[in-house]
Scaffold this motif. Structure first.
Motif, short mmCIF file in Angstrom:
data_model
loop_
_atom_site.label_atom_id
_atom_site.label_comp_id
_atom_site.label_asym_id
_atom_site.label_seq_id
_atom_site.Cartn_x
_atom_site.Cartn_y
_atom_site.Cartn_z
N VAL A 115 0.86 -1.18 0.00
CA VAL A 115 0.00 0.00 0.00
C VAL A 115 0.90 1.23 0.00
N GLU A 116 0.80 2.01 -1.04
CA GLU A 116 1.72 3.11 -1.30
C GLU A 116 1.26 4.37 -0.57
N GLY A 117 2.04 4.80 0.43
CA GLY A 117 1.68 5.97 1.24
C GLY A 117 1.70 7.27 0.47
N ARG A 118 2.44 7.34 -0.63
CA ARG A 118 2.41 8.56 -1.45
C ARG A 118 1.11 8.67 -2.22
N LEU A 119 0.47 7.52 -2.48
CA LEU A 119 -0.78 7.51 -3.23
C LEU A 119 -1.99 7.51 -2.31
N TYR A 120 -1.88 6.86 -1.16
CA TYR A 120 -3.00 6.80 -0.20
C TYR A 120 -2.54 7.46 1.11
N PRO A 121 -2.61 8.80 1.17
CA PRO A 121 -2.04 9.53 2.30
C PRO A 121 -2.57 9.12 3.66
N ASN A 122 -3.85 8.69 3.74
CA ASN A 122 -4.37 8.35 5.06
C ASN A 122 -3.90 6.98 5.55
N THR A 123 -2.99 6.34 4.80
CA THR A 123 -2.36 5.12 5.28
C THR A 123 -0.90 5.35 5.67
N ALA A 124 -0.37 6.54 5.39
CA ALA A 124 1.07 6.78 5.59
C ALA A 124 1.47 6.65 7.05
N LEU A 125 0.65 7.14 7.97
CA LEU A 125 1.00 7.06 9.38
C LEU A 125 1.12 5.62 9.84
N MET A 126 0.27 4.74 9.31
CA MET A 126 0.35 3.34 9.70
C MET A 126 1.65 2.71 9.21
N ALA A 127 2.10 3.12 8.04
CA ALA A 127 3.37 2.60 7.53
C ALA A 127 4.52 3.00 8.45
#
Length: 358
Positions: A115-127
């Motif tokens: 899951v690409e955090g640059r494409l799906y910003p609301n997943t970046a914190l979980m990464a």
């Protein structure tokens, strides 16, 4: 599967057989995916040859290739001995260009960036905050985006329009902001909800491709029912638990895991970081979302091609996240008060004695 389909055609059972080969040798399937993607890139750029690897990379997708690769790694034969030390170390041995090729492909946890955090910003914190690649906890975001893409393409029966997407996002993640990391509170709120629900689902052992039921073809507003899991749990166990109570279970499990990581050396804010490539390398491609688009305001479509994660914006979102977790916002350390509130008194006492709280 895409490699298998290209090699054998659709409907072949090779993906199942490939996973079985990895199981038989005790090799992690997800790690193998990253190794294969990296090897393909190295051959394509002339950094490695098939002779050096000892396998026909041109036959990726064949069981012959996979079985040969797994065997070489497990028995440390030839280049397999280099790969057995981990793909990051292997890249260092091949050279700087190989390392540069690997970095955008690898998550903080050493897995493929599923899951690409640059494409799906609301997943970046979980990464940044999960101890492993948060694949299961981000399924609901990616699955909803894929259904929205079907609607954009005019796939018969699709119904997740911009309006429905925003409605579901507001209900499930607390905000319609899915394409803008600049809204720190929205990103933090989404991460907290996704993590708590995801860890609760892990405890229930339910599939992230199906649960939670975010949307429905058969309801007037196309909203799903996020209470199905807690109602099923109540029906089976006889314990009365609501949606908030089930999410609190997930929050408790996440905090317990965090406490173990801190005890074992996790430093808090210093280690809650993203892959460096997400801050420096513009987003160029995504296999499941080739246009790299998300629903924007109203009927707008927002392209995130070329996006990087701004460091200051990410830092603001991380600080907001700490606040919503009721941790120390400067250090990222858990607080005694919050651990006790979650029923983790013994954990709070242990971390306090070690000087690892607040």
């Amino acid at each position: 599967y895409p490699w298998v389909e290209k090699h054998y055609g659709p409907g072949h059972e090779a993906p199942f057989q490939a996973a079985k080969v990895c199981d038989d040798y005790g090799v992690d399937v997800t790690s193998m995916v990253l190794i294969i993607v990296w090897l393909m890139g190295c051959v394509r750029q002339g950094l490695l040859t098939e002779d050096a690897i000892g396998l026909p990379v041109s036959k990726v997708g064949s069981l012959q290739f996979l079985e040969g690769l797994v065997r070489k790694i497990s028995l440390r034969e030839g280049f397999g001995d280099v790969l057995a030390g981990g793909v990051e170390r292997a890249a260092e041995q091949v050279g700087p260009q190989a390392t540069a090729l690997l970095m955008p492909l690898m998550s903080k946890a050493g897995w493929t960036n599923v899951v690409e955090g640059r494409l799906y910003p609301n997943t970046a914190l979980m990464a940044a905050l999960d101890p492993q690649a948060p694949l299961g906890h981000t399924h609901e975001v990616k699955q909803l985006v894929l259904r929205w893409l079907d609607w954009r393409r005019g796939v018969p029966g699709s119904y997740v329009s911009n309006e429905v997407f925003h409605r579901v996002a507001r209900r499930s993640w607390g905000s319609e902001e899915v394409a803008d990391l600049g809204n720190a509170d929205a990103m933090a709120r989404a991460a907290v909800r996704l993590q708590d629900r995801g860890y609760a689902h892990d405890c229930l052992i339910v599939c992230g491709f199906i649960w939670p039921v975010l949307d429905s073809q058969f309801t007037p507003d196309h909203l799903g029912d996020l209470s199905l899991e807690n109602r099923l749990l109540s029906a089976v166990t006889g314990r009365d638990i609501d949606e908030e109570g089930l999410n609190r279970v997930g929050e408790t499990v996440f905090n317990l895991g965090r406490a173990i990581l801190v005890r074992e050396g996790h430093r808090g804010v210093e280690d809650d970081r993203l892959p460096e490539a997400w801050h420096t390398l513009p987003l160029k491609m995504d296999m499941t979302n080739p246009e790299m688009v998300l629903p924007g305001e109203g009927d707008e479509v927002v392209s995130l091609k070329g996006r990087v994660v701004d460091r200051e914006e990410f830092a603001r979102a991380r600080k907001a996240y700490y606040g919503m977790r009721r941790w120390n916002q400067e250090t990222g350390r858990q607080t005694v008060a919050r651990l006790r509130d979650l029923g983790l008194d013994d954990v709070a006492r242990d971390l306090q004695q070690r000087g690892l709280v607040g």
